[in-house]
Design an enzyme around this catalytic site. Structure first.
Site: not given
Length: 331
Positions: A285, A157, A255
């Site tokens: 995500h 991330s 995502d």
């Protein structure tokens, strides 16, 4: 657009049981306190942890956690790991099960960076913190028992975004060669916040467009999407990707970062960078929190295999392992 019907069925139960995350400027101190109060996940058996404060001239030292497996050879590969959290939250302590697992399976020394969070630490502060840790890993390789010719950077991330920025910085400064950038649903492009035609099927779960705008605004100290944003803050802003290390990149189809990640992989291939891209249908995500799902086991196996090929060339494929116990910080 409600995309619940697109979620991988093995991920859906956990997703629906998650409490809503409140991530606003007002709530941020409380969220950080709650995360800091949670006990860190345990390390795998046989993996040791050392806390080190990397000195820097004229600046505060950078805290890192060093994980190594028992019986590590003197010429072990090295992995610099960068935690996620949208540049707002997270710590290397929360990722210690994951980094410890990588150390164990790869026979590697894994250094995890406690970079300064935003909005207190704006760009280029976080990537410079990571670069200081990378330089320390490289320059102290002999003391750490690391082969400095086999170094990789990785993260998830925001950590994946920082890893991509760090790879650009390392290329441009020419001081630390890298054999791999390992990018797990990386946060690469501030312009996703201001996209005129956003993808309606992404970003409903975990890391939303609202959170994304808050994260980028905090890192940049200004509005995302503006002119002149440095590629050392948002790697997708780099005009030239040639000369970057081989790349592993994975992202879920739901995502928010899907399109910026796929576009980055496309640009890497056009720049002649060997690139492995995986897009997982029905994955949102942070989906790896569902450790028993088939998609999580698959991504863990493929990711660890890519790390092994880069860090231990000629050693063969990674034995199949269960991903249970690995920690993932979203954002």
């Amino acid at each position: 657009m409600d995309t619940t019907h697109l979620v991988d069925p093995e991920l859906l139960d956990t997703l629906q049981q998650l409490p809503p995350l409140q991530l606003t400027p007002e709530a941020l101190p409380v969220v950080r306190e709650q995360l800091a109060a949670a006990p860190p996940p345990p390390l795998p058996d046989g993996v040791t942890e050392e806390e080190v404060f990397v000195p820097r001239e004229g600046k505060d030292p950078v805290r890192v956690l060093v994980h190594r497996p028992a019986g590590t050879a003197h010429d072990a590969p090295g992995l610099l790991w960068i935690h996620g959290g949208g540049y707002l939250i997270g710590s290397p302590d929360a990722d210690r099960a994951q980094t410890g697992t990588y150390a164990q399976l790869l026979g590697a020394v894994v250094v995890s960076v406690d970079y300064g969070l935003s909005p207190e630490n704006v760009a280029p502060g976080p990537v410079e913190d990571c670069y200081a840790a990378l330089r320390w890993l490289h320059d102290h390789a002999d003391d750490l028992g690391v082969d400095r010719s086999r170094l990789a950077v990785g993260g998830a991330s925001a950590g994946g975004g920082l890893a991509a920025c760090l790879a650009l910085l390392a290329r441009d400064r020419g001081e630390v060669p890298l054999v791999l950038q390992f990018l797990v649903y990386p946060m690469l492009d501030d312009r996703t916040v201001t996209a005129p035609d956003p993808n309606p099927t992404v970003g409903q779960f975990i890391w939303t467009p609202e959170f994304n705008a808050f994260g980028w605004r905090s890192l940049l100290g200004g509005e995302p999407g503006a002119d002149g944003v440095s590629p050392y803050a948002a790697a997708a802003r780099a005009e030239d990707l040639a000369g970057l290390p081989p790349t592993f990149l994975e992202v879920g189809s739901l995502d928010l970062f899907l399109e910026e990640d796929v576009e980055y992989a496309r640009r890497l291939t056009r720049a002649g960078v060997p690139t492995e891209l995986h897009v997982y249908p029905g994955a949102f995500h942070g989906y790896q929190m569902v450790v028993d799902a088939e998609v999580t086991r698959t991504s863990f196996q493929l990711g660890t295999s890519a790390l092994r090929r880069a860090l231990r060339p000629g050693d063969g494929e990674t034995p199949r392992q269960d991903a249970a116990g690995r920690a993932t910080v979203t954002g």
